[in-house]
Write a protein that holds these residues in place. Structure first.
Motif, PDB file in Angstrom:
ATOM      1  N   LYS A   1      36.372  35.935  31.780  1.00  0.00           N
ATOM      2  CA  LYS A   1      37.833  35.877  31.877  1.00  0.00           C
ATOM      3  C   LYS A   1      38.464  36.913  30.965  1.00  0.00           C
ATOM      4  N   LYS A   2      37.866  37.067  29.788  1.00  0.00           N
ATOM      5  CA  LYS A   2      38.427  37.950  28.768  1.00  0.00           C
ATOM      6  C   LYS A   2      38.492  39.402  29.238  1.00  0.00           C
ATOM      7  N   HIS A   3      37.464  39.806  29.981  1.00  0.00           N
ATOM      8  CA  HIS A   3      37.351  41.212  30.378  1.00  0.00           C
ATOM      9  C   HIS A   3      37.499  41.379  31.893  1.00  0.00           C
ATOM     10  N   TYR A   4      38.243  40.465  32.520  1.00  0.00           N
ATOM     11  CA  TYR A   4      38.338  40.441  33.984  1.00  0.00           C
ATOM     12  C   TYR A   4      38.751  41.797  34.562  1.00  0.00           C
ATOM     13  N   PHE A   5      39.839  42.340  34.065  1.00  0.00           N
ATOM     14  CA  PHE A   5      40.367  43.580  34.649  1.00  0.00           C
ATOM     15  C   PHE A   5      39.434  44.769  34.387  1.00  0.00           C
ATOM     16  N   GLN A   6      38.742  44.742  33.255  1.00  0.00           N
ATOM     17  CA  GLN A   6      37.765  45.792  32.955  1.00  0.00           C
ATOM     18  C   GLN A   6      36.591  45.733  33.929  1.00  0.00           C
ATOM     19  N   VAL A   7      36.164  44.500  34.241  1.00  0.00           N
ATOM     20  CA  VAL A   7      35.056  44.321  35.178  1.00  0.00           C
ATOM     21  C   VAL A   7      35.445  44.814  36.571  1.00  0.00           C
ATOM     22  N   VAL A   8      36.626  44.409  37.025  1.00  0.00           N
ATOM     23  CA  VAL A   8      37.107  44.834  38.346  1.00  0.00           C
ATOM     24  C   VAL A   8      37.206  46.366  38.401  1.00  0.00           C
ATOM     25  N   LYS A   9      37.768  46.952  37.364  1.00  0.00           N
ATOM     26  CA  LYS A   9      37.907  48.409  37.296  1.00  0.00           C
ATOM     27  C   LYS A   9      36.537  49.086  37.306  1.00  0.00           C
ATOM     28  N   GLY A  10      35.597  48.522  36.562  1.00  0.00           N
ATOM     29  CA  GLY A  10      34.249  49.082  36.500  1.00  0.00           C
ATOM     30  C   GLY A  10      33.557  49.068  37.854  1.00  0.00           C
ATOM     31  N   ILE A  11      33.684  47.942  38.579  1.00  0.00           N
ATOM     32  CA  ILE A  11      33.081  47.847  39.916  1.00  0.00           C
ATOM     33  C   ILE A  11      33.719  48.865  40.854  1.00  0.00           C
ATOM     34  N   ARG A  12      35.038  48.942  40.791  1.00  0.00           N
ATOM     35  CA  ARG A  12      35.770  49.867  41.676  1.00  0.00           C
ATOM     36  C   ARG A  12      35.361  51.324  41.419  1.00  0.00           C
ATOM     37  N   GLN A  13      35.261  51.699  40.167  1.00  0.00           N
ATOM     38  CA  GLN A  13      34.861  53.066  39.829  1.00  0.00           C
ATOM     39  C   GLN A  13      33.441  53.353  40.322  1.00  0.00           C
ATOM     40  N   TYR A  14      32.570  52.346  40.177  1.00  0.00           N
ATOM     41  CA  TYR A  14      31.177  52.521  40.573  1.00  0.00           C
ATOM     42  C   TYR A  14      31.046  52.736  42.081  1.00  0.00           C
ATOM     43  N   ILE A  15      31.717  51.874  42.867  1.00  0.00           N
ATOM     44  CA  ILE A  15      31.562  51.987  44.326  1.00  0.00           C
ATOM     45  C   ILE A  15      32.186  53.272  44.869  1.00  0.00           C
ATOM     46  N   LYS A  16      33.256  53.751  44.224  1.00  0.00           N
ATOM     47  CA  LYS A  16      33.890  54.993  44.681  1.00  0.00           C
ATOM     48  C   LYS A  16      33.038  56.199  44.296  1.00  0.00           C
ATOM     49  N   LYS A  17      32.542  56.209  43.072  1.00  0.00           N
ATOM     50  CA  LYS A  17      31.724  57.317  42.585  1.00  0.00           C
ATOM     51  C   LYS A  17      30.436  57.456  43.387  1.00  0.00           C
ATOM     52  N   ASN A  18      29.827  56.315  43.719  1.00  0.00           N
ATOM     53  CA  ASN A  18      28.530  56.321  44.412  1.00  0.00           C
ATOM     54  C   ASN A  18      28.651  56.160  45.929  1.00  0.00           C
ATOM     55  N   LYS A  19      29.907  56.141  46.420  1.00  0.00           N
ATOM     56  CA  LYS A  19      30.165  56.041  47.860  1.00  0.00           C
ATOM     57  C   LYS A  19      29.408  54.861  48.479  1.00  0.00           C
ATOM     58  N   ILE A  20      29.565  53.673  47.870  1.00  0.00           N
ATOM     59  CA  ILE A  20      28.882  52.465  48.334  1.00  0.00           C
ATOM     60  C   ILE A  20      29.468  51.994  49.668  1.00  0.00           C
ATOM     61  N   ASP A  21      28.602  51.808  50.655  1.00  0.00           N
ATOM     62  CA  ASP A  21      29.043  51.353  51.981  1.00  0.00           C
ATOM     63  C   ASP A  21      29.207  49.831  52.029  1.00  0.00           C
ATOM     64  N   ILE A  22      28.237  49.129  51.437  1.00  0.00           N
ATOM     65  CA  ILE A  22      28.235  47.664  51.521  1.00  0.00           C
ATOM     66  C   ILE A  22      27.980  47.073  50.141  1.00  0.00           C
ATOM     67  N   LEU A  23      28.815  46.126  49.750  1.00  0.00           N
ATOM     68  CA  LEU A  23      28.634  45.396  48.490  1.00  0.00           C
ATOM     69  C   LEU A  23      28.351  43.935  48.831  1.00  0.00           C
ATOM     70  N   ILE A  24      27.269  43.394  48.299  1.00  0.00           N
ATOM     71  CA  ILE A  24      26.887  42.001  48.575  1.00  0.00           C
ATOM     72  C   ILE A  24      27.117  41.143  47.329  1.00  0.00           C
ATOM     73  N   ASP A  25      27.917  40.110  47.495  1.00  0.00           N
ATOM     74  CA  ASP A  25      28.116  39.133  46.425  1.00  0.00           C
ATOM     75  C   ASP A  25      27.033  38.068  46.506  1.00  0.00           C
ATOM     76  N   VAL A  26      26.282  37.884  45.430  1.00  0.00           N
ATOM     77  CA  VAL A  26      25.316  36.791  45.379  1.00  0.00           C
ATOM     78  C   VAL A  26      26.034  35.598  44.751  1.00  0.00           C
ATOM     79  N   GLU A  27      26.540  34.742  45.607  1.00  0.00           N
ATOM     80  CA  GLU A  27      27.356  33.568  45.267  1.00  0.00           C
ATOM     81  C   GLU A  27      28.843  33.931  45.344  1.00  0.00           C
TER      82      GLU A  27
END
Length: 274
Positions: A1-27
């Protein structure tokens, strides 16, 4: 909860940088981060359900329905859960994929022992308190049989007290979780599940892989799609203590029937869950 926005930003940067086609949520809970992270991107989100639509709180129920609408697909573990989701969302967004097991089966059980096995976390969900009451009815008729409950959890002391209060110390063993669970399957002749709810019940497949007949409460969801009642085990109305005891007794008293159900269980495990 404390770092929620940092986590979201980190995921977003990663998928854009690496051109991720599919992201799978485990749970499904992971979609709290991945949905905002993938909004307005080309990344398609697949959400993998770990329990079922109604497991947990009403907030969990609500979020599961929200996540479906923002996911390209939601993977559920049983057809029964699929039908539950279908009451609220389009069938196009839901798909059922059964779990399978890669457990290392070097030797199946010979079904000659007098041991019943149950495996899982020592928490309310797994219903081991209910199982101990069942065993009280069983052991009076079969004093030579033993129940092994394997797992760790917060209810260990309470369950041990129940065993003592019901004078079952000589026939019930509460054993710690182990990385060598195969040894317990091999040495058992029956598997029993007493859960209040499940996402699927992978331990039932593991048990069947070792040739064990399985007896379970008909909890939501999973057991009724894994156990073929009257063929390789029994499904009992959820919470029916006497019914579960009766089914255990039936198999414990008839070794021929037990071995027939065990052979059917092994074949079905390989046909559907290997």
């Amino acid at each position: 909860k404390k770092h929620y926005f940092q986590v979201v930003k980190g995921i977003r940067q990663y998928i854009k940088k690496n051109k991720i086609d599919i992201l799978i949520d485990v749970e499904v809970i992971a979609s709290l981060f991945s949905i905002p992270a993938t909004l307005f991107t080309k990344t398609r989100l697949i959400t993998w359900e770990h329990f079922n639509l109604y497991a947990g709180s009403w907030l969990g129920f609500l979020w599961r329905l929200i996540s479906v609408r923002f996911s390209y697909k939601t993977v559920v573990l049983t057809n029964e859960d699929y039908r539950a989701y279908r009451k609220f969302v389009s069938s196009a967004s839901i798909v059922t994929i059964y779990n399978f097991t890669t457990i290392d089966v070097k030797q199946v059980s010979n079904l000659n022992s007098e041991v019943v096995l149950a495996v899982g976390r020592l928490e309310k969900q797994k219903g081991f308190d209910r199982l101990i009451y069942v065993w009280k009815k069983v052991c009076d008729l079969h004093p030579s049989w033993t129940l092994n409950i394997v797992g760790n959890g917060s209810l260990k002391v309470r369950l041990e007290k129940m065993v003592k209060d019901l004078n079952l110390q000589s026939s019930v063993n509460i054993l710690p979780a182990t990385t060598n669970i195969e040894d317990y399957y091999t040495k058992a002749s029956l598997y029993v599940m007493s859960s209040r709810y499940e996402g699927f019940g992978l331990v039932l497949i593991e048990a069947k892989m070792f040739g064990l007949p399985c007896v379970s409460f008909d909890c939501k969801y999973g057991p009724s799609e894994i156990i073929r009642s009257g063929i390789d085990g029994f499904i009992v109305k959820d919470g029916d203590i006497n019914g579960l005891a009766d089914c255990l007794n039936k198999l414990m008293e008839n070794r021929t029937l037990l071995k027939s159900y065990g052979a059917n269980a092994l074949q079905d495990a390989h046909n559907r869950f290997s």
